[in-house]
Motif scaffolding. Structure first.
Motif, short mmCIF file in Angstrom:
data_model
loop_
_atom_site.label_atom_id
_atom_site.label_comp_id
_atom_site.label_asym_id
_atom_site.label_seq_id
_atom_site.Cartn_x
_atom_site.Cartn_y
_atom_site.Cartn_z
N PHE A 94 11.91 15.46 -8.34
CA PHE A 94 10.50 15.86 -8.31
C PHE A 94 9.74 14.88 -7.43
O PHE A 94 9.27 13.84 -7.90
N PRO A 95 9.65 15.19 -6.10
CA PRO A 95 9.03 14.25 -5.16
C PRO A 95 7.63 13.85 -5.60
O PRO A 95 6.89 14.66 -6.15
N GLY A 96 7.28 12.58 -5.34
CA GLY A 96 5.94 12.09 -5.66
C GLY A 96 5.02 12.23 -4.46
O GLY A 96 5.40 12.79 -3.44
N GLU A 97 3.84 11.67 -4.59
CA GLU A 97 2.84 11.69 -3.51
C GLU A 97 3.26 10.74 -2.39
O GLU A 97 3.83 9.68 -2.64
N GLY A 98 3.00 11.12 -1.13
CA GLY A 98 3.17 10.18 -0.01
C GLY A 98 4.56 9.63 0.12
O GLY A 98 4.76 8.45 0.43
N ILE A 154 0.81 -5.32 -9.66
CA ILE A 154 0.63 -3.89 -9.95
C ILE A 154 -0.86 -3.55 -9.94
O ILE A 154 -1.31 -2.57 -9.34
N ARG A 155 -1.65 -4.41 -10.59
CA ARG A 155 -3.12 -4.19 -10.64
C ARG A 155 -3.69 -4.19 -9.22
O ARG A 155 -4.48 -3.31 -8.86
N THR A 156 -3.24 -5.13 -8.39
CA THR A 156 -3.77 -5.21 -7.02
C THR A 156 -3.30 -4.02 -6.19
O THR A 156 -4.05 -3.46 -5.39
N TYR A 157 -2.07 -3.59 -6.42
CA TYR A 157 -1.55 -2.41 -5.71
C TYR A 157 -2.41 -1.19 -6.04
O TYR A 157 -2.81 -0.44 -5.15
N ARG A 158 -2.73 -1.02 -7.33
CA ARG A 158 -3.53 0.15 -7.73
C ARG A 158 -4.95 0.03 -7.17
O ARG A 158 -5.53 1.01 -6.71
N GLN A 159 -5.47 -1.19 -7.13
CA GLN A 159 -6.81 -1.39 -6.54
C GLN A 159 -6.81 -0.99 -5.08
O GLN A 159 -7.77 -0.48 -4.55
N SER A 160 -5.67 -1.20 -4.40
CA SER A 160 -5.60 -0.93 -2.95
C SER A 160 -5.60 0.57 -2.64
O SER A 160 -5.85 0.97 -1.50
N ALA A 161 -5.29 1.39 -3.61
CA ALA A 161 -5.18 2.85 -3.42
C ALA A 161 -4.24 3.20 -2.29
O ALA A 161 -4.41 4.23 -1.60
N TYR A 162 -3.21 2.35 -2.11
CA TYR A 162 -2.25 2.56 -1.01
C TYR A 162 -1.58 3.93 -1.12
O TYR A 162 -1.49 4.67 -0.13
N ARG A 163 -1.16 4.31 -2.32
CA ARG A 163 -0.43 5.57 -2.49
C ARG A 163 -1.30 6.76 -2.08
O ARG A 163 -0.86 7.66 -1.36
N ALA A 164 -2.55 6.74 -2.52
CA ALA A 164 -3.47 7.84 -2.17
C ALA A 164 -3.68 7.89 -0.66
O ALA A 164 -3.69 8.97 -0.05
N THR A 165 -3.76 6.71 -0.04
CA THR A 165 -3.98 6.65 1.42
C THR A 165 -2.79 7.23 2.17
O THR A 165 -2.94 8.12 3.02
N VAL A 166 -1.57 6.80 1.82
CA VAL A 166 -0.41 7.31 2.57
C VAL A 166 -0.14 8.77 2.22
O VAL A 166 0.42 9.52 3.04
N MET A 216 -0.25 5.30 11.40
CA MET A 216 -0.90 3.99 11.44
C MET A 216 -0.38 3.19 10.24
O MET A 216 -0.40 3.65 9.11
N THR A 217 0.16 1.99 10.50
CA THR A 217 0.77 1.17 9.43
C THR A 217 -0.30 0.69 8.46
O THR A 217 -1.29 0.12 8.87
N GLN A 218 -0.12 0.98 7.23
CA GLN A 218 -1.01 0.56 6.13
C GLN A 218 -0.43 -0.71 5.53
O GLN A 218 0.77 -0.77 5.30
N ARG A 219 -1.20 -1.75 5.32
CA ARG A 219 -0.72 -2.93 4.58
C ARG A 219 -1.72 -3.23 3.48
O ARG A 219 -2.83 -2.72 3.48
#
Ligand code: LRH
Ligand code: MN
Length: 430
Positions: free
Chosen positions: A68-72, A403-415, A1-4
């Motif tokens: 060293f692969p990262g998350e998601g 950057i602040r908004t990206y971190r607020q979105s928790a996109y990385r944790a979601t993917v 499912m595409t995350q935006r």
């Protein structure tokens, strides 16, 4: 499912930051007005600025020692496009993605085009790859590709580039970028002229397949993977090849492909003068082709490069239409954050270069007033254009503080939940 990135989150974050931004923007407007510069003219040009994202930069990069692969981690071009769309949602300056084949190869390019359209993304330059042997490949590129002494290997490399053009046409790209690692590791191993002649004859066959409205960008590199000589090792061999091939062939400048302290802004000036500047791979480096974040080490050099570019724009230089792209390897940061940061860094160099008082600079140059000429550039470079960059993003629906908004979105944790860890901490840049 595409995350935006949720537009509501961007709006909510911007609402908090807008009062301070307006204060800073107005203060900068007054400062620039004292220099007869209309801030609105500059902000409009900042809004038009675009820089392409390298598909291979959305995953964690590595070195020959380890990765060293990262998350998601994005596992395919579709997920690389999703991450690229997130970068553009926040920066509003990266609507184009540059793919690399066969790393991003798919069975159905029409489906890929439909998916990129659904993410409001466009396709930038197509990068071919004849610096690695693929699984089912018949002829090895161990001793080169387009300049290989083996005609069969050359023909195979030519075929691959022609196929890249075919795929690029489906995606709507207008440029093929050719970087080859061809070269030698031992004096005497390669006949310099014969190798260059083989390269040129191969490129002529690729050039002949270019659609009329396409460009062929040649990328030079001083060394690596070859460590004694490289067939296209500097801008000299590059521009000679571009001139030999024809008007659609131009030179691409990857900042990390030069020896330390080389005057890259002067190389850019030469390529502009001879209408052979095709574009850039922006990054930064301290030693070799480190592919570090743009402007992270040499922001003044990056500004001086844009000083040449804006000067050409100001002089309405004929044949001037360079393409801007990032080419970085993110080994220790979240690639999305580094790409957002780097796009803003390059945009900052462009906007600062727009502030240079060019009539005054020309006067100081003609009167050999070196100090005031240098100060005229420094005055622009030292002007904090952060409010202009933030306002340009906000006016286009992007984030004042991406950057602040990206971190607020928790996109990385979601993917990370959606994309099981691909493991494989082998080595290599991707
Ligand atoms: C070569 C290079 C080239 C790409 C590769 C990923 O060093 O800069 O532009 O093909 O990196
Ligand atoms: Mn490059």
């Amino acid at each position: 499912m595409t995350q935006r990135i949720d537009k509501a989150l961007i709006a909510e974050q911007n609402d908090k930051l807008m009062p301070a931004l307006l204060e800073d923007y107005d203060a900068l407007a007054r400062k620039l007005a004292r220099q007869d510069i209309d801030i609105e003219r500059i902000t409009k040009q900042a809004e038009l600025f675009q820089i392409a994202i390298p598909s291979w930069g959305t995953g964690t990069g590595g070195t020959r020692f380890a990765r060293f692969p990262g998350e998601g981690e994005p596992r395919n071009i579709f997920e690389k496009l999703e991450d690229s769309a997130v970068i553009n949602d926040l920066s509003q300056a990266t609507e184009r993605v540059s793919p690399h084949f066969p790393w991003d190869k798919v069975d159905d390019f029409k489906e890929l085009k439909q998916y990129s359209d659904s993410l409001n993304l466009k396709w930038d330059s197509i990068n071919s790859n004849t610096f690695q042997d693929q699984q089912d490949q018949q002829h090895s590129y161990k001793y080169g590709s387009l300049s290989n002494t083996s005609e069969a290997a050359r023909e195979q490399a030519i075929e691959h580039n022609i196929e890249c053009i075919k795929w690029g046409k489906i995606l709507g790209s207008k440029t093929l970028t050719v970087w080859v690692g061809d070269g030698s590791n031992h004096p005497g191993q390669q006949h310099f002229q014969h190798a260059f002649e083989r390269y040129l004859n191969s490129m002529k066959k690729i050039y002949a397949e270019l659609p009329a409205d396409w460009e062929l960008h040649i990328e030079h590199k001083m060394f690596e993977p070859a460590f004694y000589s490289t067939v296209i090792q500097d801008w000299g061999s590059n521009i000679l090849a571009a001139m030999e091939l024809g008007p659609q062939a131009k030179s691409l400048v990857d900042l990390g492909h030069h020896a330390p302290n080389v005057n890259i802004e002067m190389i850019v000036s030469r390529l502009i003068q001879f209408k052979k500047l095709g574009g850039f791979h922006f990054n930064d480096s301290k030693y070799g082709d480190d592919d570090l974040d743009s402007g992270s080490l040499h922001p003044y050099q990056q500004f001086l490069i844009f000083n040449e570019l804006v000067d050409a724009q100001y002089r309405k230089q004929e044949g001037f239409n360079p393409n801007y792209m990032l080419d970085q390897s993110h080994n220790v940061t979240d690639p999305i954050e580094s790409l957002i940061n780097s796009a803003a860094s390059v945009q900052r160099s462009y906007v600062a270069a727009l502030l240079v008082n060019r009539p005054a600079l020309t006067d100081y140059q003609l009167n050999n007033d070196a100090l005031m000429a240098s100060n005229t550039l420094k005055e622009a470079f030292h002007t904090d254009v952060t409010p202009i960059l933030a306002m340009a993003r906000a006016r286009k629906g992007g984030a004042i503080d991406p950057i602040r908004t990206y971190r607020q979105s928790a996109y990385r944790a979601t993917v990370a939940k959606q994309r099981p860890n691909s493991g494989g901490n082998g080595s290599g840049i991707v």
